[in-house]
Design a protein around this motif. Structure first.
Motif, PDB file in Angstrom:
ATOM      1  N   HIS A 171       0.861  -1.185   0.000  1.00  0.00           N
ATOM      2  CA  HIS A 171       0.000   0.000   0.000  1.00  0.00           C
ATOM      3  C   HIS A 171       0.895   1.230   0.000  1.00  0.00           C
ATOM      4  CE1 HIS A 171      -3.917   1.965   1.720  1.00  0.00           C
ATOM      5  NE2 HIS A 171      -3.385   2.673   0.757  1.00  0.00           N
ATOM      6  N   THR A 228       1.432   5.410  -0.699  1.00  0.00           N
ATOM      7  CA  THR A 228       0.703   6.680  -0.650  1.00  0.00           C
ATOM      8  C   THR A 228       1.648   7.819  -0.973  1.00  0.00           C
ATOM      9  OG1 THR A 228      -0.766   5.811   1.071  1.00  0.00           O
ATOM     10  CG2 THR A 228      -0.711   8.190   0.787  1.00  0.00           C
ATOM     11  N   MET A 238       1.479  11.730  -0.859  1.00  0.00           N
ATOM     12  CA  MET A 238       0.705  12.869  -0.362  1.00  0.00           C
ATOM     13  C   MET A 238       1.413  14.164  -0.757  1.00  0.00           C
ATOM     14  SD  MET A 238      -0.164  13.858   3.611  1.00  0.00           S
ATOM     15  CE  MET A 238      -1.039  12.334   3.934  1.00  0.00           C
ATOM     16  N   ASP A 240      -2.482   5.228  -3.374  1.00  0.00           N
ATOM     17  CA  ASP A 240      -3.294   6.378  -2.993  1.00  0.00           C
ATOM     18  C   ASP A 240      -2.535   7.663  -3.275  1.00  0.00           C
ATOM     19  OD1 ASP A 240      -5.238   4.678  -2.094  1.00  0.00           O
ATOM     20  OD2 ASP A 240      -5.087   5.244   0.025  1.00  0.00           O
ATOM     21  N   PHE A 250     -10.731   7.939   3.761  1.00  0.00           N
ATOM     22  CA  PHE A 250      -9.720   7.151   3.054  1.00  0.00           C
ATOM     23  C   PHE A 250      -9.594   5.733   3.600  1.00  0.00           C
ATOM     24  CE2 PHE A 250      -7.001  11.159   1.929  1.00  0.00           C
ATOM     25  CZ  PHE A 250      -8.112  11.720   1.318  1.00  0.00           C
ATOM     26  N   TYR A 257      -4.817   2.050   8.452  1.00  0.00           N
ATOM     27  CA  TYR A 257      -4.438   3.107   7.506  1.00  0.00           C
ATOM     28  C   TYR A 257      -4.852   4.503   7.989  1.00  0.00           C
ATOM     29  CZ  TYR A 257      -3.751   5.369   2.953  1.00  0.00           C
ATOM     30  OH  TYR A 257      -3.331   6.184   1.942  1.00  0.00           O
ATOM     31  N   LEU A 288      -2.412   7.776   8.625  1.00  0.00           N
ATOM     32  CA  LEU A 288      -2.535   9.069   7.956  1.00  0.00           C
ATOM     33  C   LEU A 288      -2.712  10.204   8.971  1.00  0.00           C
ATOM     34  CD1 LEU A 288      -4.810   8.291   4.870  1.00  0.00           C
ATOM     35  CD2 LEU A 288      -2.326   8.553   4.932  1.00  0.00           C
ATOM     36  N   GLY A 341      -8.655  12.625  -1.913  1.00  0.00           N
ATOM     37  CA  GLY A 341      -7.862  11.448  -2.245  1.00  0.00           C
ATOM     38  C   GLY A 341      -8.343  10.699  -3.470  1.00  0.00           C
ATOM     39  N   ARG A 360      -7.616   6.682  -5.406  1.00  0.00           N
ATOM     40  CA  ARG A 360      -7.065   5.341  -5.136  1.00  0.00           C
ATOM     41  C   ARG A 360      -7.225   4.445  -6.350  1.00  0.00           C
ATOM     42  NH1 ARG A 360      -9.285   2.838   0.141  1.00  0.00           N
ATOM     43  NH2 ARG A 360      -7.566   4.128   0.945  1.00  0.00           N
TER      44      ARG A 360
END
Length: 253
Positions: free
Chosen positions: A9, A11, A13, A147, A201, A209, A213, A229, A231
């Motif tokens: 997973h 991410t 950001m 994400d 999210f 998760y 975050l 967001g 995904r």
């Protein structure tokens, strides 16, 4: 290839950089669940980040080793032996030691801060082009999740496009380059808009998760309600492929 995992997973950001005007900081998070070694004795590539700029921990400290790089509250204990190696234009994280085996899977989370990593606008008079965020699947996994949470002021009002490429050594995937179209892979997956606010999210595959975050936003002093967001979730992602989200780079004001 030496390792496998249940879930990867990733991410990416982005939020306007408080130090670099006109650019966005990037917080890159990788959560690997059920990481296990399937061939003994190998030094295994755990992750790699391509950047020529300075890399920082979530606390804003230089990345010299693993101190501050791993989000230890979300990792399996005891931690396996990991090493950080800085190379030209990239930093490599490797897994070594014998703690991780076929019967001893671990969960690992690491976070890297890249200040001023992303441009927010294209130059005046520059032709339209896309800016991209990508994740490479270099570890066989049952499920891959990518994400992209964006601050309200980063590419406002846009829905990204999705691209999947074969990873070619020495070549960078780029939807602006027609020469890479031959390496595009067909896919049935699509981008799922997650809405605005970290609370939306949630991931059934990754129950911690949201807590992760929220912790990251707290450390970076970000408003979790100011993020929207996107995904993409893939079952059994193609090994040695690159999943990419692309946004149109807005013109400068």
């Amino acid at each position: 290839m030496g390792t496998a995992c249940e879930m990867l997973h990733c991410t990416a950001m982005f939020y306007p950089s408080p130090k670099v005007p006109g650019r966005a900081d990037q917080v890159w998070t990788v959560f690997t669940r059920g990481l296990r070694r399937v061939r003994p004795g190998l030094i295994v590539n755990y992750d790699m980040i391509h950047t020529s700029g300075p890399m920082l921990t979530i606390f804003g400290e230089p990345v010299e080793g693993l101190e501050g790089l791993l989000l230890e509250p979300f990792c399996t204990k005891p931690l396996p032996e990991l090493q950080v190696t800085h190379l030209r234009g990239r930093t490599q994280y490797t897994l070594s030691g014998d703690e991780v085996g076929v019967q001893s899977a671990v969960d690992l989370v690491h976070v890297t801060l890249l200040e001023g990593k992303r441009e927010l606008h294209r130059a005046s008079g520059e032709a339209p082009r896309k800016t991209t965020m990508a994740v490479g699947f270099a570890t066989p996994s049952r499920i891959g999740i990518f994400d992209v949470p964006l601050h309200d002021d980063v590419y406002p009002g846009q829905q990204p496009t999705l691209h999947l490429y074969r990873a070619i050594p020495g070549s960078v995937s780029d939807p602006n380059d027609p020469g890479r179209d031959v390496d595009r892979l067909d896919m049935i997956e699509s981008i799922q808009p997650l809405g605005r606010g970290v609370a939306k999210f949630r991931s059934a595959e990754n129950p911690v998760y949201l807590d992760m975050l929220k912790y990251i936003c707290e450390q970076r002093r970000l408003d979790p309600g100011a993020l929207r967001g996107f995904r993409c979730q893939i079952k059994f992602p193609v090994f040695s492929s690159e999943l990419m989200m692309a946004f149109d780079l807005p013109p400068s004001a």
